[in-house]
Design a protein around this motif. Structure first.
Motif, PDB file in Angstrom:
ATOM      1  N   GLY A 198       0.480  -1.069   0.114  1.00 29.27           N
ATOM      2  CA  GLY A 198       0.090  -0.598  -0.484  1.00 29.27           C
ATOM      3  C   GLY A 198       0.605   0.884  -0.309  1.00 29.27           C
ATOM      4  O   GLY A 198       0.652   2.228   0.074  1.00 29.27           O
ATOM      5  N   ASN A 199       1.835   0.837  -0.210  1.00 32.60           N
ATOM      6  CA  ASN A 199       3.133   2.350   0.368  1.00 32.60           C
ATOM      7  C   ASN A 199       3.249   2.711  -1.595  1.00 32.60           C
ATOM      8  O   ASN A 199       4.093   1.363  -1.951  1.00 32.60           O
ATOM      9  N   LEU A 200       2.942   4.179  -1.253  1.00 36.60           N
ATOM     10  CA  LEU A 200       3.212   4.609  -3.341  1.00 36.60           C
ATOM     11  C   LEU A 200       4.707   5.247  -3.000  1.00 36.60           C
ATOM     12  O   LEU A 200       4.560   5.536  -4.791  1.00 36.60           O
ATOM     13  N   ASN A 201       5.136   5.217  -1.939  1.00 37.64           N
ATOM     14  CA  ASN A 201       6.842   5.919  -2.434  1.00 37.64           C
ATOM     15  C   ASN A 201       7.506   4.626  -3.495  1.00 37.64           C
ATOM     16  O   ASN A 201       7.253   3.560  -3.292  1.00 37.64           O
ATOM     17  N   ARG A 202       8.474   5.477  -4.251  1.00 36.23           N
ATOM     18  CA  ARG A 202       9.303   4.764  -5.027  1.00 36.23           C
ATOM     19  C   ARG A 202      10.501   4.989  -3.863  1.00 36.23           C
ATOM     20  O   ARG A 202      11.111   5.826  -3.282  1.00 36.23           O
ATOM     21  N   PHE A 203      11.792   3.396  -4.066  1.00 32.39           N
ATOM     22  CA  PHE A 203      12.634   3.216  -2.599  1.00 32.39           C
ATOM     23  C   PHE A 203      14.095   3.417  -3.968  1.00 32.39           C
ATOM     24  O   PHE A 203      14.198   2.934  -5.495  1.00 32.39           O
ATOM     25  N   LYS A 204      15.338   4.197  -3.234  1.00 35.72           N
ATOM     26  CA  LYS A 204      16.401   3.813  -4.292  1.00 35.72           C
ATOM     27  C   LYS A 204      16.635   2.668  -4.104  1.00 35.72           C
ATOM     28  O   LYS A 204      17.121   2.015  -2.909  1.00 35.72           O
ATOM     29  N   LEU A 205      17.525   2.142  -5.156  1.00 40.36           N
ATOM     30  CA  LEU A 205      18.107   0.467  -5.240  1.00 40.36           C
ATOM     31  C   LEU A 205      20.088   1.136  -5.385  1.00 40.36           C
ATOM     32  O   LEU A 205      20.439   2.747  -5.157  1.00 40.36           O
ATOM     33  N   PRO A 206      20.701   0.022  -4.803  1.00 37.30           N
ATOM     34  CA  PRO A 206      21.904   0.128  -4.768  1.00 37.30           C
ATOM     35  C   PRO A 206      22.424   0.712  -5.414  1.00 37.30           C
ATOM     36  O   PRO A 206      23.523   1.454  -5.937  1.00 37.30           O
ATOM     37  N   ALA A 207      22.054   0.145  -6.967  1.00 39.12           N
ATOM     38  CA  ALA A 207      22.905   0.067  -8.465  1.00 39.12           C
ATOM     39  C   ALA A 207      21.494   0.240  -9.361  1.00 39.12           C
ATOM     40  O   ALA A 207      20.640  -0.589  -8.972  1.00 39.12           O
ATOM     41  N   SER A 208      21.358   0.921 -10.572  1.00 36.52           N
ATOM     42  CA  SER A 208      20.528   0.923 -11.513  1.00 36.52           C
ATOM     43  C   SER A 208      20.610  -0.052 -12.161  1.00 36.52           C
ATOM     44  O   SER A 208      21.503  -1.414 -12.388  1.00 36.52           O
ATOM     45  N   LEU A 209      18.709  -1.103 -12.386  1.00 30.58           N
ATOM     46  CA  LEU A 209      18.631  -2.078 -12.884  1.00 30.58           C
ATOM     47  C   LEU A 209      17.868  -1.675 -14.092  1.00 30.58           C
ATOM     48  O   LEU A 209      17.467  -1.546 -14.185  1.00 30.58           O
ATOM     49  N   PRO A 210      17.679  -3.096 -14.880  1.00 25.59           N
ATOM     50  CA  PRO A 210      17.218  -2.744 -15.964  1.00 25.59           C
ATOM     51  C   PRO A 210      16.060  -2.354 -15.926  1.00 25.59           C
ATOM     52  O   PRO A 210      14.952  -3.299 -14.817  1.00 25.59           O
ATOM     53  N   PRO A 211      14.856  -1.531 -17.019  1.00 28.60           N
ATOM     54  CA  PRO A 211      13.155  -0.696 -16.050  1.00 28.60           C
ATOM     55  C   PRO A 211      12.526  -2.052 -16.131  1.00 28.60           C
ATOM     56  O   PRO A 211      12.678  -2.889 -16.738  1.00 28.60           O
ATOM     57  N   PHE A 212      11.628  -2.331 -15.139  1.00 28.28           N
ATOM     58  CA  PHE A 212      10.672  -3.508 -14.747  1.00 28.28           C
ATOM     59  C   PHE A 212      10.977  -4.583 -15.051  1.00 28.28           C
ATOM     60  O   PHE A 212      10.199  -5.660 -14.770  1.00 28.28           O
TER      61      PHE A 212
END
Length: 229
Positions: A198-212
């Motif tokens: 239910g949390n609609l925030n976006r959370f930071k990744l340790p490094a970039s990953l392929p979208p989706f």
């Protein structure tokens, strides 16, 4: 009463099961699964493409199914077919039970293509998150806690970087990529001790990953079954 629909040409009977206020499931087939028969399909010499069902399916279903059949086709031409591997991956998804329908058997020889139950079976895994289009953040789809280990599912051939920093860790183990978070840092700068769907925030990744890219975890018994609408 018990009611049946009969095929007059073959004498096959289909039991009509009706739930009060819901109806019957006479047209509720199991999910067609031909991943173990790619060799027969290609060797037939009359198939140019395979249609993957996806219009009314969840993104994870469409992604995993397309990925498995792509792999099965490529493995066929490389002489490395592995049906057990394909079925293991397909079984990670929710399904109505699988059938090869009438590819192998004639209709009157096969009586297990229908699902007369009213619940979807949980797959072996649960989607817990998905990377957004930017590749820099993820959105929670189940629940996430610091130090949870989640498997990464992404298009084959995508570049993945192993990292270990203050946000979390991404690493490869036994041919599979995993991710774990040391802190759940929202895009607005707030740090959460846990995140639920239910949390609609976006959370930071340790490094970039392929979208989706999907995060997934093994399903547990307390996740239960999914009732069909």
């Amino acid at each position: 009463y018990e009611m049946y629909a009969a095929n007059p040409e073959t004498g096959t009977l289909f039991k009509l099961v009706e739930d009060e206020g819901i109806g019957t499931y006479i047209m509720n087939s199991k999910d067609l699964n031909l991943a173990s028969h790619i060799q027969e399909i290609i060797d037939s010499g009359c198939i140019d493409s395979l249609k993957i069902e996806g219009r009314t399916k969840a993104p994870y279903y469409a992604a995993i199914t397309a990925k498995v059949y792509r792999r099965a086709i490529d493995d066929y031409y490389a002489g490395e077919s592995d049906p057990e591997r394909y079925q293991k991956e397909l079984n990670t998804m929710q399904n109505r039970g699988f059938t090869d329908a009438y590819l192998i058997n004639r209709p009157f020889e096969k009586h297990d293509t229908q699902n007369l139950d009213f619940s979807m079976m949980m797959g072996t895994h649960q989607v817990s998150g998905i990377v957004d289009e930017s590749g820099e953040y993820f959105e929670c789809k189940y629940k996430t806690f610091p130090n949870d280990t989640m498997e990464l599912v992404f298009p084959e051939g995508s570049p993945i970087e192993a990292v270990d920093n203050e946000i979390g860790k991404i690493w490869e183990e036994n041919g599979e990529w995993h991710i774990s978070f040391k802190q759940l840092l929202a895009e607005n700068g707030k740090v959460w001790d846990q995140v639920h769907s239910g949390n609609l925030n976006r959370f930071k990744l340790p490094a970039s990953l392929p979208p989706f890219t999907f995060f997934r975890i093994p399903a547990t018994e307390d996740m239960g079954t999914i009732t069909k609408c």
